[in-house]
Scaffold this active site. Structure first.
Site, PDB file in Angstrom:
ATOM      1  N   SER A 125       0.840  -1.203   0.000  1.00 15.27           N
ATOM      2  CA  SER A 125       0.000   0.000   0.000  1.00 15.27           C
ATOM      3  C   SER A 125       0.871   1.248   0.000  1.00 15.27           C
ATOM      4  CB  SER A 125      -0.865  -0.025   1.260  1.00 15.27           C
ATOM      5  OG  SER A 125      -1.456   1.220   1.485  1.00 15.27           O
ATOM      6  N   TYR A 150      -2.614  -0.603  10.603  1.00  9.93           N
ATOM      7  CA  TYR A 150      -2.774  -1.213   9.273  1.00  9.93           C
ATOM      8  C   TYR A 150      -1.542  -0.936   8.413  1.00  9.93           C
ATOM      9  CZ  TYR A 150      -4.003  -1.645   4.400  1.00  9.93           C
ATOM     10  OH  TYR A 150      -3.965  -1.971   3.064  1.00  9.93           O
ATOM     11  N   LYS A 154       1.624  -3.510   6.758  1.00 15.27           N
ATOM     12  CA  LYS A 154       2.133  -3.559   5.370  1.00 15.27           C
ATOM     13  C   LYS A 154       3.635  -3.326   5.351  1.00 15.27           C
ATOM     14  CE  LYS A 154      -1.729  -4.350   3.254  1.00 15.27           C
ATOM     15  NZ  LYS A 154      -1.989  -5.659   2.666  1.00 15.27           N
TER      16      LYS A 154
HETATM   17  P1  NAD Z   1     -10.903  -7.160   0.639  1.00 15.56           P
HETATM   18  O1  NAD Z   1     -11.175  -7.115   2.092  1.00 15.56           O
HETATM   19  O2  NAD Z   1     -12.028  -6.996  -0.306  1.00 15.56           O
HETATM   20  O3  NAD Z   1     -10.131  -8.525   0.274  1.00 15.56           O
HETATM   21  C1  NAD Z   1      -9.287  -9.190   1.195  1.00 15.56           C
HETATM   22  C2  NAD Z   1      -9.733 -10.634   1.232  1.00 15.56           C
HETATM   23  O4  NAD Z   1      -8.907 -11.374   2.136  1.00 15.56           O
HETATM   24  C3  NAD Z   1     -11.176 -10.809   1.689  1.00 15.56           C
HETATM   25  O5  NAD Z   1     -11.861 -11.617   0.757  1.00 15.56           O
HETATM   26  C4  NAD Z   1     -11.046 -11.505   3.051  1.00 15.56           C
HETATM   27  O6  NAD Z   1     -12.146 -12.344   3.306  1.00 15.56           O
HETATM   28  C5  NAD Z   1      -9.746 -12.260   2.868  1.00 15.56           C
HETATM   29  N1  NAD Z   1      -9.043 -12.593   4.107  1.00 15.56           N
HETATM   30  C6  NAD Z   1      -8.659 -11.760   5.103  1.00 15.56           C
HETATM   31  N2  NAD Z   1      -8.024 -12.448   6.069  1.00 15.56           N
HETATM   32  C7  NAD Z   1      -8.001 -13.758   5.670  1.00 15.56           C
HETATM   33  C8  NAD Z   1      -7.501 -14.943   6.244  1.00 15.56           C
HETATM   34  N3  NAD Z   1      -6.896 -14.965   7.443  1.00 15.56           N
HETATM   35  N4  NAD Z   1      -7.654 -16.110   5.563  1.00 15.56           N
HETATM   36  C9  NAD Z   1      -8.279 -16.119   4.362  1.00 15.56           C
HETATM   37  N5  NAD Z   1      -8.776 -15.017   3.769  1.00 15.56           N
HETATM   38  C10 NAD Z   1      -8.636 -13.846   4.424  1.00 15.56           C
HETATM   39  O7  NAD Z   1      -9.765  -6.074   0.336  1.00 15.56           O
HETATM   40  P2  NAD Z   1      -9.228  -5.540  -1.065  1.00 15.56           P
HETATM   41  O8  NAD Z   1      -9.644  -4.142  -1.183  1.00 15.56           O
HETATM   42  O9  NAD Z   1      -9.538  -6.505  -2.131  1.00 15.56           O
HETATM   43  O10 NAD Z   1      -7.678  -5.532  -0.742  1.00 15.56           O
HETATM   44  C11 NAD Z   1      -6.849  -6.637  -1.065  1.00 15.56           C
HETATM   45  C12 NAD Z   1      -5.474  -6.394  -0.461  1.00 15.56           C
HETATM   46  O11 NAD Z   1      -4.958  -5.156  -0.972  1.00 15.56           O
HETATM   47  C13 NAD Z   1      -5.482  -6.239   1.060  1.00 15.56           C
HETATM   48  O12 NAD Z   1      -4.320  -6.864   1.568  1.00 15.56           O
HETATM   49  C14 NAD Z   1      -5.414  -4.748   1.273  1.00 15.56           C
HETATM   50  O13 NAD Z   1      -4.785  -4.426   2.479  1.00 15.56           O
HETATM   51  C15 NAD Z   1      -4.560  -4.321   0.095  1.00 15.56           C
HETATM   52  N6  NAD Z   1      -4.793  -2.915  -0.300  1.00 15.56           N
HETATM   53  C16 NAD Z   1      -6.069  -2.502  -0.541  1.00 15.56           C
HETATM   54  C17 NAD Z   1      -6.303  -1.175  -0.875  1.00 15.56           C
HETATM   55  C18 NAD Z   1      -7.705  -0.676  -1.072  1.00 15.56           C
HETATM   56  O14 NAD Z   1      -7.911   0.534  -0.971  1.00 15.56           O
HETATM   57  N7  NAD Z   1      -8.672  -1.535  -1.370  1.00 15.56           N
HETATM   58  C19 NAD Z   1      -5.227  -0.284  -1.002  1.00 15.56           C
HETATM   59  C20 NAD Z   1      -3.934  -0.757  -0.762  1.00 15.56           C
HETATM   60  C21 NAD Z   1      -3.727  -2.094  -0.418  1.00 15.56           C
HETATM   61  C1  WQD Z   2      -9.955   9.286   0.351  1.00 19.05           C
HETATM   62  C2  WQD Z   2     -10.215  10.764   0.591  1.00 19.05           C
HETATM   63  C3  WQD Z   2     -10.668  11.349   2.884  1.00 19.05           C
HETATM   64  C4  WQD Z   2     -14.479   9.257   3.209  1.00 19.05           C
HETATM   65  C5  WQD Z   2      -7.132   4.470   2.556  1.00 19.05           C
HETATM   66  C6  WQD Z   2      -5.994   3.809   3.298  1.00 19.05           C
HETATM   67  C7  WQD Z   2      -4.934   3.352   2.331  1.00 19.05           C
HETATM   68  C8  WQD Z   2      -5.543   2.480   1.252  1.00 19.05           C
HETATM   69  C9  WQD Z   2      -6.653   3.186   0.568  1.00 19.05           C
HETATM   70  C10 WQD Z   2      -5.714   0.201   1.987  1.00 19.05           C
HETATM   71  C11 WQD Z   2      -9.541  11.289   1.856  1.00 19.05           C
HETATM   72  C12 WQD Z   2     -11.866  11.622   2.001  1.00 19.05           C
HETATM   73  C13 WQD Z   2     -13.290   9.759   2.725  1.00 19.05           C
HETATM   74  C14 WQD Z   2     -15.539  10.145   3.526  1.00 19.05           C
HETATM   75  C15 WQD Z   2     -14.142  11.983   2.819  1.00 19.05           C
HETATM   76  N1  WQD Z   2      -6.187   1.309   1.782  1.00 19.05           N
HETATM   77  N2  WQD Z   2     -13.125  11.096   2.532  1.00 19.05           N
HETATM   78  N3  WQD Z   2     -15.317  11.481   3.308  1.00 19.05           N
HETATM   79  O1  WQD Z   2      -7.615   7.428   3.356  1.00 19.05           O
HETATM   80  O2  WQD Z   2      -6.701   7.927   1.028  1.00 19.05           O
HETATM   81  O3  WQD Z   2      -6.626   5.626   1.905  1.00 19.05           O
HETATM   82  O4  WQD Z   2      -7.630   3.576   1.546  1.00 19.05           O
HETATM   83  O5  WQD Z   2      -4.585  -0.128   1.869  1.00 19.05           O
HETATM   84  O6  WQD Z   2      -3.960   2.665   3.059  1.00 19.05           O
HETATM   85  O7  WQD Z   2      -5.444   4.734   4.231  1.00 19.05           O
HETATM   86  O8  WQD Z   2      -8.803   6.569   1.287  1.00 19.05           O
HETATM   87  O9  WQD Z   2     -11.124   6.458   0.512  1.00 19.05           O
HETATM   88  O10 WQD Z   2     -10.682   6.609   2.988  1.00 19.05           O
HETATM   89  O11 WQD Z   2     -10.247   8.586   1.556  1.00 19.05           O
HETATM   90  O12 WQD Z   2     -13.993  13.196   2.651  1.00 19.05           O
HETATM   91  O13 WQD Z   2     -16.595   9.760   3.984  1.00 19.05           O
HETATM   92  O14 WQD Z   2     -11.615  10.951   0.794  1.00 19.05           O
HETATM   93  O15 WQD Z   2     -10.496  12.365   3.821  1.00 19.05           O
HETATM   94  O16 WQD Z   2      -9.106  12.581   1.569  1.00 19.05           O
HETATM   95  P1  WQD Z   2      -7.404   7.009   1.970  1.00 19.05           P
HETATM   96  P2  WQD Z   2     -10.293   6.987   1.604  1.00 19.05           P
END
Ligand code: NAD
Ligand code: WQD
Length: 339
Positions: A125, A150, A154
């Site tokens: 991330s 969180y 990572k």
């Molecule tokens: P998500 O929650 O939709 O998918 C994660 C999946 O992992 C889910 O299906 C959950 O059931 C499964 N899971 C969690 N713990 C588990 C375990 N112990 N055993 C088996 N399955 C398990 O999330 P996503 O948005 O698809 O994100 C996927 C990955 O990308 C995550 O690691 C997340 O941290 C990372 N990531 C997401 C974002 C984002 O904004 N969506 C941004 C950066 C990084």
């Molecule tokens: C985006 C913008 C908020 C909700 C997070 C994690 C990051 C990654 C992606 C997993 C920000 C604003 C949001 C609302 C708002 N996840 N906002 N009203 O915080 O950039 O990133 O998700 O890995 O690690 O930190 O994403 O979608 O929460 O926010 O104004 O109700 O929207 O302040 O500027 P963020 P977000």
């Protein structure tokens, strides 16, 4: 044809990646405990692609059960999506986050080692850049001081992968640092299905538009940005998924340890997201300005050049595509996968 194991593959990014891998001709095995997802997502992946996915319901922390999956399938590479990802919840329940996110990683690495699987791609991330690195974030920057547990999971997992690869020259690792994934598959059949009140901006916007939430609060309009609201590097989830296919192509033909940003390189503000969503979809999103949210950075976006150089990948979809596809998914599935 190579077989790719998607750990946490029933989730938002995993399910979209499954579609693109299947379309590219890979075999896909999904392992998930559905703690934040539903097997329905994988049924729909099969519907979109006309192909089948081998699906296992298990907790990846459970080594013994994971061994069985590797025994039954000849896995060529793993993509590790499995993890808990809600920033606010990680502050309330840090031990649960460290336990789940780090143990799933250790469990996968141990199992891979046991079965001679040498390729892993990890969902990292942008949060690992921390508070003090200047934007745009470049992969050569040091990992920073994270603002929440969180982000620390990572950062720690990146370190674990680097140490494991240092100790085992056969192990190839690609750490993909995602920026802000939004949007959905253009069919509107799969998309993001958050449980309860959404933490992230786009699902909140879509749920206000569909009438499930009353009003969006925009967190702060006094930031030092062009319109006072925070800017982020939003990336269409299908572009992100295609980046994983490129990373799989690459890791299967190179012995490597790489960190690669997956972003567009273009930041947009919260206000721009809301106004583009309204314009493209012809629907109003009721919103008010509220106080800043703790831990938010004013600006955050990628230098996206390395992915282009190494993987030959750049994001192709624009903000209008992201807003249109998010809404298409939400309006066709107001209750997500729970019909
Ligand atoms: P998500 O929650 O939709 O998918 C994660 C999946 O992992 C889910 O299906 C959950 O059931 C499964 N899971 C969690 N713990 C588990 C375990 N112990 N055993 C088996 N399955 C398990 O999330 P996503 O948005 O698809 O994100 C996927 C990955 O990308 C995550 O690691 C997340 O941290 C990372 N990531 C997401 C974002 C984002 O904004 N969506 C941004 C950066 C990084
Ligand atoms: C985006 C913008 C908020 C909700 C997070 C994690 C990051 C990654 C992606 C997993 C920000 C604003 C949001 C609302 C708002 N996840 N906002 N009203 O915080 O950039 O990133 O998700 O890995 O690690 O930190 O994403 O979608 O929460 O926010 O104004 O109700 O929207 O302040 O500027 P963020 P977000």
């Amino acid at each position: 044809m190579s077989t790719i194991l998607l750990a946490g593959g029933a989730g938002y990014i995993g399910s979209h990646t499954a579609v693109e891998l299947l379309n590219a001709g890979y075999e896909v095995v999904v392992v998930d405990n559905y703690s934040n997802s539903s097997p329905e997502a994988i049924r729909r992946v099969e519907k979109i692609t006309g192909k089948t996915v081998k699906l296992y319901e298990l907790d990846i922390k459970d080594n013994a059960k994971l061994f069985e999956v590797f025994k039954e399938n000849r896995i060529d590479a793993v993509i590790h999506f499995a993890g808990l990802k809600a920033v606010g919840e990680s502050v309330q329940k840090p031990i649960m986050y460290y336990r789940n996110n780090i143990d799933t990683t250790l469990s996968l690495l141990e199992t891979m080692s046991e079965y001679g699987v040498n390729n892993i791609i990890f969902s990292s991330s942008a949060s690992v850049y921390g508070e003090n690195n200047p934007v745009p974030y470049t992969e050569t920057m040091k990992r920073g001081v994270c603002t929440n547990p969180y982000g620390w999971t990572k950062s720690m997992m990146e370190q674990i992968f680097e140490d494991a690869a240092k100790a085992d020259e056969n192990l190839s690792v690609i750490l993909l640092r995602y920026f802000n994934p939004i949007g959905a598959h253009e069919s509107g059949i799969i998309g993001e299905d958050p449980q309860g009140i959404p933490n992230n901006l786009m699902p909140y916007v879509s749920q206000v538009a569909v009438g499930k939430r009353e009003c969006l609060t925009i967190f702060g309009n006094d930031y030092p940005t062009h319109d006072g609201t925070c800017t982020r590097d939003y990336i269409h989830v299908v572009d992100l998924a295609k980046g994983h296919v490129k990373a799989i192509d690459y890791i299967l033909s190179h012995n490597c340890v790489e960190i690669i940003n997956l972003g567009t390189g273009t930041p947009y503000s919260v206000t721009e997201i809301v106004s583009t969503f309204e314009r493209v979809n012809g629907i109003k999103v009721k919103h008010v300005y509220g106080p800043r949210r703790a831990g938010d950075l004013a600006e955050l976006y990628a230098n996206a050049d390395k992915a282009a150089e190494i993987l030959g990948w750049r994001a192709e979809k624009n903000l209008e595509d992201m807003c249109r596809d998010s809404w298409n998914w939400q309006k066709n599935n107001p209750n997500g996968y729970n019909q």
